[in-house]
Design an enzyme around this catalytic site. Structure first.
Site, PDB file in Angstrom:
ATOM      1  N   HIS A  36       4.367  60.116  16.883  1.00  0.00           N
ATOM      2  CA  HIS A  36       5.036  60.900  16.067  1.00  0.00           C
ATOM      3  C   HIS A  36       3.962  62.042  15.527  1.00  0.00           C
ATOM      4  O   HIS A  36       2.816  62.345  16.365  1.00  0.00           O
ATOM      5  CB  HIS A  36       4.772  60.229  14.556  1.00  0.00           C
ATOM      6  CG  HIS A  36       5.895  59.215  14.499  1.00  0.00           C
ATOM      7  ND1 HIS A  36       6.289  58.696  13.212  1.00  0.00           N
ATOM      8  CD2 HIS A  36       6.752  58.497  15.394  1.00  0.00           C
ATOM      9  CE1 HIS A  36       6.896  57.708  13.242  1.00  0.00           C
ATOM     10  NE2 HIS A  36       7.578  57.670  14.643  1.00  0.00           N
TER      11      HIS A  36
ATOM     12  N   GLU B 179       2.367  63.668  13.334  1.00  0.00           N
ATOM     13  CA  GLU B 179       0.947  63.493  12.762  1.00  0.00           C
ATOM     14  C   GLU B 179       0.128  62.719  13.791  1.00  0.00           C
ATOM     15  O   GLU B 179      -1.318  63.136  13.625  1.00  0.00           O
ATOM     16  CB  GLU B 179       1.206  62.555  11.434  1.00  0.00           C
ATOM     17  CG  GLU B 179       2.311  63.064  10.480  1.00  0.00           C
ATOM     18  CD  GLU B 179       3.654  62.459  10.597  1.00  0.00           C
ATOM     19  OE1 GLU B 179       4.102  62.461  11.699  1.00  0.00           O
ATOM     20  OE2 GLU B 179       4.062  62.018   9.527  1.00  0.00           O
TER      21      GLU B 179
ATOM     22  N   CYS C 167       1.820  56.587  10.023  1.00  0.00           N
ATOM     23  CA  CYS C 167       1.151  57.826   9.696  1.00  0.00           C
ATOM     24  C   CYS C 167       0.602  57.963   8.513  1.00  0.00           C
ATOM     25  O   CYS C 167      -0.631  58.268   8.579  1.00  0.00           O
ATOM     26  CB  CYS C 167       2.222  59.161  10.245  1.00  0.00           C
ATOM     27  SG  CYS C 167       2.930  58.979  11.724  1.00  0.00           S
TER      28      CYS C 167
ATOM     29  N   CYS D  92       5.662  58.168   7.655  1.00  0.00           N
ATOM     30  CA  CYS D  92       6.143  56.954   7.685  1.00  0.00           C
ATOM     31  C   CYS D  92       4.839  56.204   7.471  1.00  0.00           C
ATOM     32  O   CYS D  92       3.765  56.662   7.094  1.00  0.00           O
ATOM     33  CB  CYS D  92       6.848  56.624   9.092  1.00  0.00           C
ATOM     34  SG  CYS D  92       5.403  56.396  10.359  1.00  0.00           S
TER      35      CYS D  92
END
Lengths: 143, 143
Positions: free
Chosen positions: B46, B48, B79, B76
């Site tokens: 992701h 992040e 993260c 999410c």
């Protein structure tokens, strides 16, 4: 879990908090990991994350279908979230983590609504050994 | 947030779900990331996570002290957990994620007990643009 425990022992030998993980598919270990946060100075390098990254590389897919993740300590929120994101169907862990555990202890992340995947969980496997290696590590740190 | 949005646009150009992130310290962008899950077939990549990994490398420390993470979509669980683990003091995000958001929407991860770090959160910055690029992406996918 014995193999995950061996990974935790490797972490301890590196002066890392002793947590280890392996990922098994079709009865074969396809990935291993031990905590490397201090050695690599990365906040992400928990045992589970290292094993998940390796398993995805081995399988050539971000979906770790039919895989079981064995880890010596109950996963934190980051790792529990990664297990969901990787669609790992079964998590087996050793000792509970009353402070940081995000599966059964501090928050039950797999029970929140709207998850697109809910892993099965088996806990308490080799629990006292997995817990003992952590206690010994922190006791030595305090001495 | 405009810089995080540019990262989301890069993700879209790669046919990745368009989410972008940057990390700022002392007014300077020290790390950038955009979602690369499909390109790299990794469940971890992701926006992040990529930015956090880069920031830790740049700073030579797993503690991202005095850093602000800007991301176009509410993080999410993985993260959000990584943000806690990295001790990031401030999270700024764009659009809410009613399905997977683990900060304000689906679960409020920063409010659970026993956390060893609680980031401050500012939400809704450039929210409609951050949301719109996602809607357009999924609309095109369905056509």
């Amino acid at each position: 879990m014995l193999e995950a425990f061996k990974e935790a022992q490797i972490a301890a030998s590196l002066d890392e908090v002793p947590i280890g993980a392996v990922i098994v598919k079709d009865g074969v270990i396809i990935a291993r990991g031990h905590n490397l946060r201090e050695s690599k100075q990365s906040p992400l390098l928990h045992a589970e994350i290292i094993a998940i990254e390796e398993a995805a590389r081995v399988l050539g897919s971000w979906r770790l279908i039919d895989c079981t993740l064995y880890v010596t300590l109950e996963p934190c929120a980051m790792c529990a979230g990664a297990i969901v994101n990787a669609r790992i169907p079964l998590l087996v862990y050793g000792a509970k983590d009353p402070k940081g555990g995000a599966v059964d202890s501090n928050v039950k992340l797999f029970e929140i609504p709207n998850l697109n995947h809910r892993p099965e969980v088996i806990s308490g496997v080799l629990s006292s050994e997995c817990s003992q290696i952590l206690s010994s590590f922190f006791k030595n740190k305090r001495n």
